[in-house]
Scaffold this motif. Structure first.
Motif, short mmCIF file in Angstrom:
data_model
loop_
_atom_site.label_atom_id
_atom_site.label_comp_id
_atom_site.label_asym_id
_atom_site.label_seq_id
_atom_site.Cartn_x
_atom_site.Cartn_y
_atom_site.Cartn_z
N THR A 208 28.10 33.19 45.37
CA THR A 208 28.68 34.13 44.41
C THR A 208 29.84 34.90 45.03
N LEU B 234 28.88 35.57 35.04
CA LEU B 234 27.96 34.41 35.10
C LEU B 234 26.82 34.59 34.11
N VAL C 29 23.69 31.57 37.89
CA VAL C 29 24.52 30.51 38.49
C VAL C 29 24.42 29.19 37.71
#
Ligand SMILES: Cc1ncc(COP(=O)(O)O)c(C=O)c1O
Length: 474
Positions: free
Chosen positions: A269, A340, A371
């Motif tokens: 990330t 996300l 994710v």
């Protein structure tokens, strides 16, 4: 990071307008599609799509591109440019001028030593410890290094067993083997995180620690894991390498066990290319990890005196340049996570009323980093064929069947299965059969992961989901 179009491309294409920036690289195929060295992603179903390419350095001098381009590396790349972007450039982090400025400022400061007062590394450690809600953070060279230091810190020693899921990046198991301990493979459940029941069943007298892996940013069932470990006196080293910023019941991942390990490599990330961090609430564990990661304390400054007895260590000290990048990256984390999560919600909402695809269970949806969005299909054939069709459609959504994610699936961990470690002559390894964790293979095979970059335009995503929905609801 967005790819720099034109600076390099399959087929040797490049944009001359980019050539004024001194030197640049071309990616040139040097063999046929399907050629690859023995052992290279041997278990990837899509291996036939690899092509050997040379990275060719071209030199730009006074408006002329040097003809004697120098081949500087040969490696294996996925044959379609789109796939290269998906697998190599298809990252989720953001990188911009602020990082460039931070590096430039540091580079001219003559302050590249990690142990200087007010170093970027210690600034990052304080900021990251605050974010994770622990007293100590130790930034270092990689997530693997952080796992190794965490295991050393909690006292795992050669001959001990460490339990970990059969679905994780292979580095989790290698970290255990690197210190002469034995990885014990535990099934994952439908959430693709470690199954607490199987974990309890696999504990033996030699068990010393557990590594719950928050894979794909998904929190593990930490309540159950903590209970089991407390009863059996096992340490917990959380592998939060793929879950920077995730939480479980409101508590940051990496702060629940004895230690937490994070990675900042290119597919995380937040990223500085390569990097890692260990977090802990214990001053003693922090000191042990510090000693081990810093050449047995050889480079501690006097104000960092420790109460723990020194012992031999390695060198996993972080580069100041990378810490300067991480300081900026940390400021981007919340924005990336919220984008996300918004995209994941869009995908889940779209399929909420579709019977043929069931969302995979998530142990704590609020703490999930977002994710990947996982669905359970009726069979491996269905998951593989949906993956293929979605990827062939070249959408802003890509797909994967986790069973085909190479080094994340235990059946592809040859060195682990056969117990081959640098210390294997001294320590008896454990041999595994490829069917050691059948339920893991079943769950991985039936899962379809949908993946989108946090910067994907929501209208583009909507259009792409029309196509995906058409494919999955036929
Ligand atoms: C779950 C997991 N554990 C450990 C690692 C190792 O991290 P690093 O590549 O920074 O060493 C990774 C890296 O991708 C990972 O995904």
């Amino acid at each position: 990071m967005r790819p720099e179009h034109g600076r390099a491309g399959v087929g040797g294409h490049f944009d001359r307008t980019a050539a004024h920036a001194d030197d640049f690289y071309l990616v040139v195929p040097v063999g046929r599609v399907g050629e690859r060295p023995a052992g290279y992603h041997r278990h990837t179903r899509s291996a036939r799509r690899y092509v050997p390419v040379a990275l060719v350095k071209c030199v730009h001098r006074d408006g002329i591109i040097a003809k004697n381009a120098q081949r500087c590396a040969v490696f294996w790349c996925i044959s379609a440019w789109r796939s290269v972007m998906m697998r190599v450039g298809g990252t989720m982090y953001r990188f911009g001028q602020a990082e460039v400025d931070a590096v430039a400022e540091l580079a001219t400061s003559q302050r590249l030593w990690r142990h200087m007062d007010g170093s970027r590394s210690s600034q990052f450690e304080h900021a990251f410890a605050d974010r994770i809600g622990v007293d100590h953070a130790l930034v270092m060279t990689s997530g693997t290094a952080a796992l190794i230091c965490g295991l050393v810190a909690v006292g795992v020693a050669p001959g001990d067993e460490v339990l970990l899921p059969a679905y994780t990046f292979v580095a989790t198991a290698f970290a255990v083997m690197a210190i002469g301990a034995t990885p014990v493979l535990v099934e994952v459940d439908e959430s693709l995180t470690i199954d607490p029941e199987d974990l309890a069943a696999k504990i033996t007298d030699r068990s010393r620690a557990v590594i719950p892996v928050h894979i794909n940013g998904l929190p593990c069932a930490m309540d159950a894991i903590v209970d089991i470990c407390r009863d059996r006196h096992l340490s917990i080293v959380e592998d939060a390498c793929q879950a920077v910023g995730g939480t479980y019941r409101g508590v940051p991942l990496g702060s629940i066990g004895d230690c937490g390990a994070f990675s900042f490599n290119y597919y995380k990330t937040i990223s500085c290319g390569e990097g890692g961090c260990l977090t802990t609430g214990s001053a003693h564990l922090y000191e042990r990890a510090r000693i081990y990661h810093d050449a047995g304390c050889a480079f501690f400054s006097p104000d960092q005196a420790v109460r723990t007895e020194y012992f031999a260590g390695a060198n996993y000290r972080m580069s100041e340049i990378l810490s300067a990048v991480l300081l900026v990256q940390l400021g981007r984390l919340d924005g990336i996570l919220s984008d996300l999560r918004e995209r994941k919600k869009t995908i889940l909402d779209r399929f909420a009323s579709v019977d043929t695809v069931r969302p995979a269970p998530v142990r704590d949806a609020d703490g999930d980093c977002g994710v990947k969005t996982a669905f359970l299909l009726e069979s491996t054939d269905a998951a593989r064929s949906a993956t293929r069709r979605i990827n062939e459609a070249r959408l802003c959504v890509t797909a994967e069947c986790p069973l085909d994610t190479s080094r994340h699936v235990y059946v592809n961990w040859e060195a682990v299965l056969s117990g081959r470690s640098p210390l294997s002559s001294a320590i008896p390894g454990r041999r595994y059969a490829a069917d050691a964790c059948p339920r893991t293979l079943e769950h991985l095979g039936r899962t379809l992961n949908l993946i989108v970059h946090p910067d994907t335009d929501l209208r583009d995503l909507d259009r792409a989901l029309d196509t995906v929905q058409g494919m999955l609801c036929r």
